[in-house]
Design an enzyme around this catalytic site. Structure first.
Site, PDB file in Angstrom:
ATOM      1  CG  HIS A 136      -1.978   1.012   1.190  1.00  0.00           C
ATOM      2  ND1 HIS A 136      -1.745   2.344   1.467  1.00  0.00           N
ATOM      3  CD2 HIS A 136      -3.285   0.929   0.858  1.00  0.00           C
ATOM      4  CE1 HIS A 136      -2.873   3.027   1.326  1.00  0.00           C
ATOM      5  NE2 HIS A 136      -3.823   2.191   0.955  1.00  0.00           N
ATOM      6  CD  GLU A 184      -5.335   1.762  -2.962  1.00  0.00           C
ATOM      7  OE1 GLU A 184      -6.522   1.737  -2.632  1.00  0.00           O
ATOM      8  OE2 GLU A 184      -4.409   1.850  -2.150  1.00  0.00           O
ATOM      9  CB  SER A 194     -11.268   9.763  -3.010  1.00  0.00           C
ATOM     10  OG  SER A 194     -10.203  10.329  -2.268  1.00  0.00           O
ATOM     11  N   GLY A 208     -10.961   3.010   1.462  1.00  0.00           N
ATOM     12  CA  GLY A 208     -10.419   3.409   2.757  1.00  0.00           C
ATOM     13  C   GLY A 208     -11.475   4.116   3.586  1.00  0.00           C
TER      14      GLY A 208
HETATM   15  C1  PEP Z   1      -6.943   3.092   0.582  1.00  0.00           C
HETATM   16  O1  PEP Z   1      -6.633   3.176   1.731  1.00  0.00           O
HETATM   17  O2  PEP Z   1      -6.558   2.108  -0.034  1.00  0.00           O
HETATM   18  C2  PEP Z   1      -7.761   4.158  -0.005  1.00  0.00           C
HETATM   19  C3  PEP Z   1      -8.033   4.091  -1.267  1.00  0.00           C
HETATM   20  O3  PEP Z   1      -8.198   5.159   0.819  1.00  0.00           O
HETATM   21  P1  PEP Z   1      -9.384   6.211   0.512  1.00  0.00           P
HETATM   22  O4  PEP Z   1     -10.544   5.427  -0.018  1.00  0.00           O
HETATM   23  O5  PEP Z   1      -9.674   6.840   1.846  1.00  0.00           O
HETATM   24  O6  PEP Z   1      -8.863   7.177  -0.496  1.00  0.00           O
END
Ligand code: PEP
Length: 246
Positions: free
Chosen positions: A95, A168, A210, A231
């Protein structure tokens, strides 16, 4: 293959809050056919209790990381074997927060992936993604391709084993900025082709960054988006189920 929706609770919740969220998820699951595979990744301290709550439900669980080391003198480490003991189904690897805050490199992610495939039957969820500067410089594919090449270098994925990928974009994680469905789809298509060239096929490729109930449906309707890594919006049972049923 079913879409896969994973909630990454990060370190956002304490032990008691994690237990409460797991209980709420079970209590508030909508009475509708669940067409997606659903899992959550709590923090290590809450993993065992969350597993007990989710056992026998439709929700799987996994860990946010693990070490590549075999059980032994590794202070502060968590072994893959202990995750197997807790009946984890997934382990997230690489991550971007692990990379940024703990200095994890592609080489370390590669070692962890190899260990997962050699020593366990866990489903690894391997995260890749570019920074805003890299995207703006037109280097997003180069960055992600480089990560994939390094992480899968000399890793043998046995027949029948699934390695889930999570795209991501770092600029979209926890920032409220989401990749547009078209941008995300283009990168997912690129990742699928790239893996194919490495001889790796049949992977689910998740989008993360997000994701919210409002954008989940459009993202999931893209042909190469096979699920979501969520997340912040996975920290409330209502919002997580809204995403699952988007
Ligand atoms: C994550 O932690 O993998 C993530 C995508 O966080 P968020 O959805 O808060 O952006």
């Amino acid at each position: 293959m079913h879409k896969l929706i994973i909630g990454n609770w990060k370190m956002a919740l304490g032990y008691k809050e994690s237990v409460t969220l797991a209980e709420n998820l079970v209590l508030s699951q909508p009475y509708r056919p669940l067409l997606a595979e659903v899992g959550v990744c709590p923090s290590f301290v809450a993993l065992s209790s969350v597993a007990n709550i989710l056992e026998g439900t439709a929700i799987f669980w996994g860990a946010q990381d693990a070490t590549q080391f075999v059980p032994g003198p590794v202070t502060g480490g968590t072994s893959l074997e202990s995750l197997v003991e807790l009946d984890c189904r997934y382990v997230i690897l690489g991550h971007s927060e692990r990379r940024q805050l703990f200095g994890e490199t592609d080489e370390l992610v590669r070692l962890k992936l190899q260990a997962v495939l050699e020593r366990t039957n866990l489903i690894p969820i391997v995260c890749v993604g570019e920074t805003l500067a890299e995207r703006e410089a037109g280097q997003a594919e180069e960055k992600v391709g480089g990560q994939l090449r390094a992480i899968f270098n000399s890793v043998v994925v046995p027949a029948g084993r699934e390695v889930v990928l999570a795209y991501e974009p770092i600029w979209a994680i926890g920032t409220g900025k989401t990749s547009t469905p078209t941008q995300a789809e283009a990168m997912h298509h690129f990742i699928r082709q790239f893996l194919k060239e490495l001889g790796i096929e049949g992977n689910r490729i998740l989008y993360g960054g997000s994701v919210k109930p409002e954008n989940a449906g459009q993202l999931l309707s893209q042909p190469n988006i096979d699920g979501l890594l969520v997340g912040g919006a996975s920290l409330s049972a209502d919002s997580f189920w809204s995403i699952v049923f988007a």
